[in-house]
Design an enzyme around this catalytic site. Sequence first.
Site, PDB file in Angstrom:
ATOM      1  N   ASP A 104      10.191 -11.417  -2.190  1.00 47.57           N
ATOM      2  CA  ASP A 104      10.219 -12.881  -2.137  1.00 47.57           C
ATOM      3  C   ASP A 104       9.305 -13.534  -3.162  1.00 47.57           C
ATOM      4  O   ASP A 104       8.321 -12.952  -3.631  1.00 47.57           O
ATOM      5  CB  ASP A 104       9.878 -13.382  -0.738  1.00 47.57           C
ATOM      6  CG  ASP A 104       8.556 -12.834  -0.203  1.00 47.57           C
ATOM      7  OD1 ASP A 104       8.218 -11.675  -0.519  1.00 47.57           O
ATOM      8  OD2 ASP A 104       7.863 -13.558   0.533  1.00 47.57           O
ATOM      9  N   GLU A 170       7.553 -11.125   2.409  1.00 50.27           N
ATOM     10  CA  GLU A 170       6.193 -10.585   2.524  1.00 50.27           C
ATOM     11  C   GLU A 170       5.175 -11.704   2.644  1.00 50.27           C
ATOM     12  O   GLU A 170       4.113 -11.527   3.247  1.00 50.27           O
ATOM     13  CB  GLU A 170       5.868  -9.706   1.306  1.00 50.27           C
ATOM     14  CG  GLU A 170       4.497  -9.056   1.359  1.00 50.27           C
ATOM     15  CD  GLU A 170       3.349  -9.958   0.925  1.00 50.27           C
ATOM     16  OE1 GLU A 170       2.249  -9.851   1.510  1.00 50.27           O
ATOM     17  OE2 GLU A 170       3.542 -10.781   0.013  1.00 50.27           O
TER      18      GLU A 170
END
Length: 434
Positions: A104, A170
């Site tokens: 991400d 994350e």
Amino acid sequence: MRRLFAVSTLALPLAAGAAQAQAVDAAGVDAAVQRVLPEVVAWRRDFHQHPELGFAETRSAGVIADHLQSLGLEVRTGVGKTGVIGVLRGARPGRTVALRADMDALPVQEATGLAFASTATGTYVGNTVPVAHACGHDMHMAMLMGAAEVLAGMKDRIAGTVVFVFQPAEEGAPPGEPKGGAALMIAEGALNDPKPEAIFGLHVVPGRPGSVFYRPEGFMAASDRVDISLKGKQTHGAWPWRGVDVIAVAGQVVETVNTLTARTVDPTTTPTVFTIATINAGVRYNIIPDSATLSGTLRTFDTAQRDALVARAETAIDHVAEAYGATAEFGVRQNAALVFNDPGLSAWLAPVLTEAAGEGNVNPATPPTTVAEDFSYFQQIIPGVFYHLGASPDGVDPATSAPNHSPEFSPNEKVLPLGVKTHVLTALRFLEQS
């Protein structure tokens, strides 16, 4: 959150097997890494130019899944919404090891000046925001894709199985989501069938390019989100005594948190950081509002110490609010547990990383850091080690280079081959143990 100290279950078996013969030499790995390097650079730049926020990494996941399938790996998609699992089974049976990369990006306006800088946008908390890979996850995806290609090319010499974990979100669970990427992937079976015996991961950070650093046991802090809601009584700014001033209460709350942390925690034991980062209240300069909300982060390395500080903070904030005639609600939510590097694996890994990075480039006893990583949740299921790669730009002092999450963060692409190589050698050397 787990304790700072624990007994390693892998220390003896790994130490006993460390002197066994190596089936694939480092020179062969290095040559294979150099062959795949142009692809790795291209993937990194493509991901960088097309960043996606947590649980929205659909394009990134598609690129990764297509590549893993092209290598002949078993591929599972949609694990943890957008996560991807690739399984490489060697020519002979053996142990199972996992390698992990996060996917991400962040709601950040990029200011690197790169030719492939992001101009992407996304939706965050209902708003359209700029999106950028301001933490280096573009590098991580590209490195692990390259490692998968190198290891797939050595399949006939591998005894055992490598599991490639590409993890979404994350940076924490997006608003409204109960779990972040690692926790959700685990809940949906990311570490099942096959179940790895160990897991390894890396992160690019400011540091001398080519350096690798980590520590056994507590390496990266546990991270809690703290939310505080204050209720008072609205009044005219000229008549504060006719209401209950939540602005004054909010100021005292910030001072209370800072003082508790500085005056009730021994800084020589474990690092502790408690920061109030947002205060939201009011709509007009001459109206004292009836409510205020504060949020912040707590970073700790010891469960008992954390629990005691949280209890003291909640009690103290209640007392502050009561003194003004206000009320307070205090909430704590864990974003990441303590990154606890298995001691036995940590000791075993040092010479493997030195094989990849060269003598003098690996520090297996670096101080702990108060940034957090949800890789920690994988470590609660199986033993693992998380390490950092120095990736400051050439000629820039790591102490002054832009940090992760900064608009100017721009990790050095020269460390891409090292990241691929550390992944590959870690997997190979682990599988070569009996």
